[in-house]
Design a protein around this motif. Sequence first.
Motif, PDB file in Angstrom:
ATOM      1  N   VAL A 166      -4.161  34.444  -7.641  1.00 22.03           N
ATOM      2  CA  VAL A 166      -3.896  35.455  -8.652  1.00 22.03           C
ATOM      3  C   VAL A 166      -2.981  34.830  -9.706  1.00 22.03           C
ATOM      4  N   GLY A 167      -3.451  34.832 -10.952  1.00 21.35           N
ATOM      5  CA  GLY A 167      -2.752  34.151 -12.031  1.00 21.35           C
ATOM      6  C   GLY A 167      -3.429  32.834 -12.312  1.00 21.35           C
ATOM      7  N   ASP A 184      -7.274  37.275 -12.855  1.00 20.24           N
ATOM      8  CA  ASP A 184      -6.320  37.203 -13.953  1.00 20.24           C
ATOM      9  C   ASP A 184      -6.658  38.319 -14.932  1.00 20.24           C
ATOM     10  N   VAL A 186       1.416  34.062 -10.878  1.00 16.31           N
ATOM     11  CA  VAL A 186       1.597  34.968 -12.015  1.00 16.31           C
ATOM     12  C   VAL A 186       2.987  34.739 -12.607  1.00 16.31           C
ATOM     13  N   HIS A 206       6.206  38.330  -9.339  1.00 13.60           N
ATOM     14  CA  HIS A 206       6.114  37.713  -8.017  1.00 13.60           C
ATOM     15  C   HIS A 206       6.268  38.736  -6.894  1.00 13.60           C
TER      16      HIS A 206
END
Length: 339
Positions: free
Chosen positions: A6-7, A32, A69, A74
């Motif tokens: 993720v990110g 994302d 991210v 976080h």
Amino acid sequence: MKVAIVGCGGLGHVHGGSYGRIAGMQVVGVHDLVEERARSLADKTGAAVYDSFDAMLEESGCELVSVTVPSYLHKEFTIRAAAKGKHVICEKPIALKVQDAEDMIRACREHNVRLFIGHVVRFFPDYVHMKRNVENGALGTIGTAHAKRAGGHPADARPWYADESKSGGVVCDLMIHDLDFLRWTLGEVRSVYGLSRKAEGIEYASATLVFESGAVANVEAHWGYPGAFFTAAEIAGSTGVVRSDSTQAKSLQIRRLEADSPAGVVEVPQSPGFVTPYTRELEHFVDCIKSASEPLVTAQDAVLALELALAVRESVRTGKAVSLQETRQERQEGWTCSS
């Protein structure tokens, strides 16, 4: 082991490329908010693109999630992943508030999953070598240390870095690398004194650390430096000195066909070895999951690095040295990287 990311910015691509070099790892999902970034990483890894994080957790079959991210997110994504029974590798800093960091650790413990924080400097060969020379007594009694890292302002590529409530500024995002390394190498810190200056496109901070051993270290971090990203460190003792400087010529140089990071992203430190420190770090974390062993850097280490960064920022704010022992409770309750 199946992993989702993720990110999908620069570090998301670094993680994706690193997993591709680790035997038995498969990137099965990426997410994302910017679809173009997600599709770019999906093309690189062969993973599926998911429109939502929850869908990725439910449908991808992942056992592990890389959280790459922005720093202020976080906590949210770590806790959401833990609630679904996924192990988490989260980039540093662990969070921007001590309480948030402790909430992340608690959530992972409650859901019986592992939490790892990406303090990658511990996996750079030069820094490992410096620590080894301290540990084996080659330098004698340690007196002083210096550490610096500098590069372009990351806000030029990602504007959120300019918002301290989201990035923690140059201390919590950049200096924290060396704060963690020095604590890892020289032991606990007694007090810190910090200075900081900001101008358009520039943020600079320095800190003086006094260790319980009596050693003293000076640490510098510079965003907006007019040149290529670089790092330097030196540790001096009664019988020797060991130093590292990324600007000096290297005896080993390797060129790869494909870079880990796409164009137009934030700079990340590099190492000349064929296996990158990021790959070594992620492989180590994966091995810790498989073997149920303790990692080289624990989540609690990441909390202590954050506390040091917060102490530097508090010293900058007040103009006074900060005693770590006397003010630990105050830091946990009131100080944040976004204040």
